[in-house]
Design an enzyme around this catalytic site. Sequence first.
Site, PDB file in Angstrom:
ATOM      1  N   HIS A 156       0.937  -1.050   0.006  1.00  0.00           N
ATOM      2  CA  HIS A 156      -0.044   0.056  -0.254  1.00  0.00           C
ATOM      3  C   HIS A 156       0.978   1.280  -0.058  1.00  0.00           C
ATOM      4  O   HIS A 156       1.818   1.294   0.949  1.00  0.00           O
ATOM      5  CB  HIS A 156      -0.981  -0.100   1.239  1.00  0.00           C
ATOM      6  CG  HIS A 156      -2.164  -1.039   1.050  1.00  0.00           C
ATOM      7  ND1 HIS A 156      -2.526  -1.953   2.208  1.00  0.00           N
ATOM      8  CD2 HIS A 156      -2.529  -1.478  -0.070  1.00  0.00           C
ATOM      9  CE1 HIS A 156      -3.381  -2.558   1.678  1.00  0.00           C
ATOM     10  NE2 HIS A 156      -3.653  -2.390   0.615  1.00  0.00           N
TER      11      HIS A 156
ATOM     12  N   GLU B 218       1.473   3.725   3.029  1.00  0.00           N
ATOM     13  CA  GLU B 218       2.029   3.115   4.199  1.00  0.00           C
ATOM     14  C   GLU B 218       3.610   3.278   4.587  1.00  0.00           C
ATOM     15  O   GLU B 218       4.372   2.333   4.296  1.00  0.00           O
ATOM     16  CB  GLU B 218       1.628   1.792   4.587  1.00  0.00           C
ATOM     17  CG  GLU B 218       0.031   1.711   4.672  1.00  0.00           C
ATOM     18  CD  GLU B 218      -0.449   0.513   4.447  1.00  0.00           C
ATOM     19  OE1 GLU B 218      -0.109  -0.587   4.483  1.00  0.00           O
ATOM     20  OE2 GLU B 218      -1.937   0.391   4.371  1.00  0.00           O
TER      21      GLU B 218
ATOM     22  N   GLU C 206       0.848  -5.202  10.956  1.00  0.00           N
ATOM     23  CA  GLU C 206       0.311  -3.778  10.731  1.00  0.00           C
ATOM     24  C   GLU C 206       1.383  -3.055  11.819  1.00  0.00           C
ATOM     25  O   GLU C 206       1.186  -3.079  12.757  1.00  0.00           O
ATOM     26  CB  GLU C 206      -1.083  -3.752  11.048  1.00  0.00           C
ATOM     27  CG  GLU C 206      -2.023  -4.235  10.503  1.00  0.00           C
ATOM     28  CD  GLU C 206      -2.332  -3.355   9.008  1.00  0.00           C
ATOM     29  OE1 GLU C 206      -1.788  -2.488   8.895  1.00  0.00           O
ATOM     30  OE2 GLU C 206      -3.080  -3.968   8.070  1.00  0.00           O
TER      31      GLU C 206
HETATM   32  O1  0X9 Z   1      -7.008  -4.187   4.444  1.00  0.00           O
HETATM   33  C1  0X9 Z   1      -5.755  -4.485   4.110  1.00  0.00           C
HETATM   34  O2  0X9 Z   1      -5.504  -4.968   3.148  1.00  0.00           O
HETATM   35  C2  0X9 Z   1      -4.916  -4.488   5.381  1.00  0.00           C
HETATM   36  N1  0X9 Z   1      -4.880  -3.327   6.170  1.00  0.00           N
HETATM   37  S1  0X9 Z   1      -4.310  -1.933   5.689  1.00  0.00           S
HETATM   38  O3  0X9 Z   1      -4.859  -0.806   6.585  1.00  0.00           O
HETATM   39  N2  0X9 Z   1      -2.788  -2.189   5.758  1.00  0.00           N
HETATM   40  O4  0X9 Z   1      -4.934  -1.739   4.464  1.00  0.00           O
HETATM   41  C3  0X9 Z   1      -5.087  -5.801   6.240  1.00  0.00           C
HETATM   42  C4  0X9 Z   1      -4.997  -6.998   5.203  1.00  0.00           C
HETATM   43  C5  0X9 Z   1      -5.159  -8.121   6.166  1.00  0.00           C
HETATM   44  N3  0X9 Z   1      -4.995  -9.391   5.358  1.00  0.00           N
HETATM   45  C6  0X9 Z   1      -6.006 -10.038   4.653  1.00  0.00           C
HETATM   46  N4  0X9 Z   1      -7.187  -9.565   4.841  1.00  0.00           N
HETATM   47  N5  0X9 Z   1      -5.978 -11.005   4.004  1.00  0.00           N
HETATM   48 ZN    ZN Z   2      -1.736  -1.845   3.988  1.00  0.00          ZN
END
Ligand code: 0X9
Ligand code: ZN
Length: 460
Positions: free
Chosen positions: A227, A230, A421
């Site tokens: 992302h 980040e 995270e």
């Molecule tokens: O939503 C996401 O992609 C991740 N959080 S973020 O705030 N960095 O965007 C969490 C991803 C966790 N993993 C899966 N859902 N597979």
């Molecule tokens: Zn992320």
Amino acid sequence: MSPLLATIIFTCVFAASHTAPQEPLQAWTEDVVSYSGFQLWSATPRNQEEREFLLKIRQDYELEVWKEARSHNSPVDLLVSPDFQTELKLRLADAEIPYEVTISDMQTAINNENPNVTDSGDEYENRKMAGRFKRYLAAFISFFPGEDYFTKTQQFPYAYGHKMDWNSYHRIDDIYGYLNYLADSFPRLVQLVSIGSSFEGRPLYVVRISSSSSGTKPAIWIDGGIHAREWISPAVATYIIKQLVEEPSNERLLQNVDWYIMPVMNPDGYEYTHTSNRLWRKTRSSTGARCRGADPNRNFGYQWGGKGTSRDKCSEIYHGANAFSEPETRAVSNFISGKANQIKVYLTLHSYGQYVLIPWGYDVQYPIDYNDMKDLANKAASKFRRYKYTVGNSADLLYPAAGGSDDWAKSIGIKYSYTVELADTGNHGFVLPASFIRPVCEDFFPALEVFVDKVATLKV
Ligand code: 0X9
Ligand code: ZN
């Protein structure tokens, strides 16, 4: 060759390097998005009714959610545009939902986040000069019988300059410059593998760090920068690379384990957050519509298109045209698939919230070896001193979200697959001031020992 001739060559080459033209300055052609007047609000619904009300408000105002978690009484972080602040304040007060303003002006936070970034020029020039001098000295010495250039470059590890430090967030050129510098300076340890190109044509770099040339040890994969916004993630990934390569006291971490580290999986997005929109999340591919990019963490080919994803091209969680539609996720999946037997741990660095998330993430489902995964994650998290991390199932702790890289890695047989995270928990969110880089990196690094000890026991 006579020493005199060698001296002449050395002097000429050294002098030539000083008159070489500077790289042209990059033109700033695109408009820069301003977040002036935008605020980050942290609202804490205390029961189901309040949660539903907040969901309605989110939809009514199309608010961008920065962070949410399913656990009770955990706050939802919302980016609120100046247009809605008065109205939203009234509605939340009406519903008696407690909230606080965590960032009162997003643009000010952005402006203050990375203060040292332009100041590193002089220091870099000095490092580069010193590096050049040593490199030419090494080349010079290698003219004499019995000395080989390779040995000398090993003895002069600062042969090439670089601009990286961990006091500021760096542009992609600095990061890639550093990776090239390491590959040039430590050829016995570091191999820089370009596994493909991004949508905009940037190389996708994986750093292979191994103390043996054969590459058959069990391995740990770490990626950052899936992302774009980040920023702490590539900073931590590059810090890990630095520690493994440049810090002799970490030699033990290379003895029984190989490393594959990709500090910036989404370089186009990352660069875009530096030039145009600090809060961009996705890739930069063209979708054929007015909105660009797909969420790379919804684009992996396991349970693709399921819960927590969107087919709306303008959504922050747009899953892409199909699984692995993005060149970045495709390159990663091809590379990792080819090494699925060797890679025993998959770690993907995100922010924020301070979680170690365990698959599955597509839904509240638990792999059969979930307890093994959780034990290792808990052990790793117990190493953190400064920042407290919560360990648990991804869909349960946060929300279901399909097509994530962690789920995909688990699905191809990489037993220990996690999303981390990183800091913080919401005071600064994605706009974590650069002064946090070192504390976060230093806190994180010791946990890697736990993964090394586990991986070293596993057979390739
Ligand atoms: O939503 C996401 O992609 C991740 N959080 S973020 O705030 N960095 O965007 C969490 C991803 C966790 N993993 C899966 N859902 N597979
Ligand atoms: Zn992320």
